[in-house]
Motif scaffolding. Structure first.
Motif, PDB file in Angstrom:
ATOM      1  N   PRO A   4       0.804  -1.230   0.000  1.00  0.00           N
ATOM      2  CA  PRO A   4       0.000   0.000   0.000  1.00  0.00           C
ATOM      3  C   PRO A   4       0.837   1.281   0.000  1.00  0.00           C
ATOM      4  N   ASP A   5       2.005   1.244   0.655  1.00  0.00           N
ATOM      5  CA  ASP A   5       2.882   2.425   0.649  1.00  0.00           C
ATOM      6  C   ASP A   5       3.427   2.705  -0.756  1.00  0.00           C
ATOM      7  N   VAL A   6       3.753   1.637  -1.466  1.00  0.00           N
ATOM      8  CA  VAL A   6       4.247   1.783  -2.836  1.00  0.00           C
ATOM      9  C   VAL A   6       3.124   2.315  -3.725  1.00  0.00           C
ATOM     10  N   LYS A   7       1.915   1.809  -3.543  1.00  0.00           N
ATOM     11  CA  LYS A   7       0.764   2.299  -4.314  1.00  0.00           C
ATOM     12  C   LYS A   7       0.535   3.779  -4.055  1.00  0.00           C
ATOM     13  N   ALA A   8       0.657   4.182  -2.801  1.00  0.00           N
ATOM     14  CA  ALA A   8       0.460   5.584  -2.441  1.00  0.00           C
ATOM     15  C   ALA A   8       1.544   6.469  -3.068  1.00  0.00           C
ATOM     16  N   GLN A   9       2.797   5.998  -3.030  1.00  0.00           N
ATOM     17  CA  GLN A   9       3.889   6.759  -3.652  1.00  0.00           C
ATOM     18  C   GLN A   9       3.665   6.880  -5.155  1.00  0.00           C
ATOM     19  N   LEU A  10       3.302   5.782  -5.775  1.00  0.00           N
ATOM     20  CA  LEU A  10       3.049   5.772  -7.211  1.00  0.00           C
ATOM     21  C   LEU A  10       1.921   6.743  -7.569  1.00  0.00           C
ATOM     22  N   ALA A  11       0.852   6.702  -6.795  1.00  0.00           N
ATOM     23  CA  ALA A  11      -0.281   7.609  -7.044  1.00  0.00           C
ATOM     24  C   ALA A  11       0.149   9.059  -6.877  1.00  0.00           C
ATOM     25  N   SER A  12       0.976   9.330  -5.882  1.00  0.00           N
ATOM     26  CA  SER A  12       1.447  10.697  -5.650  1.00  0.00           C
ATOM     27  C   SER A  12       2.299  11.201  -6.821  1.00  0.00           C
ATOM     28  N   TYR A  13       3.229  10.360  -7.281  1.00  0.00           N
ATOM     29  CA  TYR A  13       4.057  10.741  -8.434  1.00  0.00           C
ATOM     30  C   TYR A  13       3.200  10.953  -9.677  1.00  0.00           C
ATOM     31  N   ARG A  14       2.239  10.076  -9.882  1.00  0.00           N
ATOM     32  CA  ARG A  14       1.375  10.209 -11.060  1.00  0.00           C
ATOM     33  C   ARG A  14       0.533  11.476 -10.991  1.00  0.00           C
ATOM     34  N   GLN A  15       0.067  11.835  -9.811  1.00  0.00           N
ATOM     35  CA  GLN A  15      -0.694  13.079  -9.653  1.00  0.00           C
ATOM     36  C   GLN A  15       0.189  14.281  -9.974  1.00  0.00           C
ATOM     37  N   SER A  16       1.430  14.258  -9.506  1.00  0.00           N
ATOM     38  CA  SER A  16       2.366  15.338  -9.827  1.00  0.00           C
ATOM     39  C   SER A  16       2.604  15.429 -11.332  1.00  0.00           C
ATOM     40  N   ILE A  17       2.783  14.275 -11.970  1.00  0.00           N
ATOM     41  CA  ILE A  17       2.996  14.247 -13.424  1.00  0.00           C
ATOM     42  C   ILE A  17       1.777  14.825 -14.144  1.00  0.00           C
ATOM     43  N   ASP A  18       0.591  14.442 -13.708  1.00  0.00           N
ATOM     44  CA  ASP A  18      -0.637  14.980 -14.322  1.00  0.00           C
ATOM     45  C   ASP A  18      -0.715  16.491 -14.161  1.00  0.00           C
ATOM     46  N   ASN A  19      -0.346  16.985 -12.986  1.00  0.00           N
ATOM     47  CA  ASN A  19      -0.358  18.435 -12.739  1.00  0.00           C
ATOM     48  C   ASN A  19       0.666  19.155 -13.618  1.00  0.00           C
ATOM     49  N   ILE A  20       1.827  18.562 -13.749  1.00  0.00           N
ATOM     50  CA  ILE A  20       2.875  19.151 -14.590  1.00  0.00           C
ATOM     51  C   ILE A  20       2.427  19.161 -16.050  1.00  0.00           C
ATOM     52  N   ASP A  21       1.824  18.058 -16.508  1.00  0.00           N
ATOM     53  CA  ASP A  21       1.323  18.012 -17.887  1.00  0.00           C
ATOM     54  C   ASP A  21       0.293  19.106 -18.136  1.00  0.00           C
ATOM     55  N   ALA A  22      -0.607  19.306 -17.177  1.00  0.00           N
ATOM     56  CA  ALA A  22      -1.628  20.354 -17.322  1.00  0.00           C
ATOM     57  C   ALA A  22      -0.970  21.729 -17.389  1.00  0.00           C
ATOM     58  N   ALA A  23       0.001  21.969 -16.528  1.00  0.00           N
ATOM     59  CA  ALA A  23       0.702  23.258 -16.537  1.00  0.00           C
ATOM     60  C   ALA A  23       1.450  23.452 -17.854  1.00  0.00           C
ATOM     61  N   LEU A  24       2.066  22.395 -18.342  1.00  0.00           N
ATOM     62  CA  LEU A  24       2.797  22.468 -19.608  1.00  0.00           C
ATOM     63  C   LEU A  24       1.871  22.828 -20.764  1.00  0.00           C
ATOM     64  N   VAL A  25       0.705  22.210 -20.804  1.00  0.00           N
ATOM     65  CA  VAL A  25      -0.267  22.519 -21.866  1.00  0.00           C
ATOM     66  C   VAL A  25      -0.665  23.995 -21.795  1.00  0.00           C
ATOM     67  N   HIS A  26      -0.921  24.501 -20.606  1.00  0.00           N
ATOM     68  CA  HIS A  26      -1.310  25.907 -20.459  1.00  0.00           C
ATOM     69  C   HIS A  26      -0.156  26.845 -20.834  1.00  0.00           C
ATOM     70  N   MET A  27       1.061  26.479 -20.465  1.00  0.00           N
ATOM     71  CA  MET A  27       2.216  27.304 -20.841  1.00  0.00           C
ATOM     72  C   MET A  27       2.413  27.313 -22.354  1.00  0.00           C
ATOM     73  N   LEU A  28       2.262  26.146 -22.985  1.00  0.00           N
ATOM     74  CA  LEU A  28       2.402  26.096 -24.443  1.00  0.00           C
ATOM     75  C   LEU A  28       1.296  26.892 -25.132  1.00  0.00           C
ATOM     76  N   ALA A  29       0.084  26.823 -24.586  1.00  0.00           N
ATOM     77  CA  ALA A  29      -1.021  27.602 -25.157  1.00  0.00           C
ATOM     78  C   ALA A  29      -0.708  29.091 -25.083  1.00  0.00           C
ATOM     79  N   GLU A  30      -0.181  29.539 -23.959  1.00  0.00           N
ATOM     80  CA  GLU A  30       0.181  30.955 -23.814  1.00  0.00           C
ATOM     81  C   GLU A  30       1.323  31.312 -24.757  1.00  0.00           C
ATOM     82  N   ARG A  31       2.281  30.414 -24.900  1.00  0.00           N
ATOM     83  CA  ARG A  31       3.399  30.671 -25.811  1.00  0.00           C
ATOM     84  C   ARG A  31       2.888  30.832 -27.243  1.00  0.00           C
ATOM     85  N   PHE A  32       1.985  29.949 -27.657  1.00  0.00           N
ATOM     86  CA  PHE A  32       1.456  30.038 -29.015  1.00  0.00           C
ATOM     87  C   PHE A  32       0.534  31.241 -29.182  1.00  0.00           C
TER      88      PHE A  32
END
Length: 106
Positions: A4-32
């Motif tokens: 369960p600790d590994v699952k929680a760590q994995l979920a946390s990293y994946r949530q961070s990745i999802d947040n970064i992807d969302a921020a990246l899309v918004h930054m690219l939209a502003e750049r364009f």
């Protein structure tokens, strides 16, 4: 079965990745959005869609930023080259559209 600790760590990293992807899309939209305005100015004043000196500066700057961030500078350059090609393509389309509108207005 996964610990369960590994699952929680994995979920946390994946949530961070999802947040970064969302921020990246918004930054690219502003750049364009900004580069679209540049394209409109270039079309209005009959400037070339590409600016090799500016592109060279951007690539060198991004390579330095990548090195500082411990990111592969070759990867960063490939990514920026893709963005630059898209920007130039959009600028060429904006220039063509502007030329059409100018011709139609005459």
């Amino acid at each position: 079965m996964i610990d369960p600790d590994v699952k929680a760590q994995l979920a946390s990293y994946r949530q961070s990745i999802d947040n970064i992807d969302a921020a990246l899309v918004h930054m690219l939209a502003e750049r364009f959005r900004c580069t679209k305005e540049v394209g409109l100015l270039k079309a209005k004043y009959n400037l070339p869609p590409a600016d090799p000196a500016r592109e060279e500066y951007q690539i060198e700057r991004l390579r330095q930023l990548a090195k500082t961030a411990n990111l592969d500078p070759d990867f960063a350059e490939k990514f920026l080259n893709f963005v630059i090609k898209e920007v130039i393509r959009h600028h060429e389309q904006i220039a063509a559209d502007h030329a059409e509108q100018s011709a139609a207005a005459r």
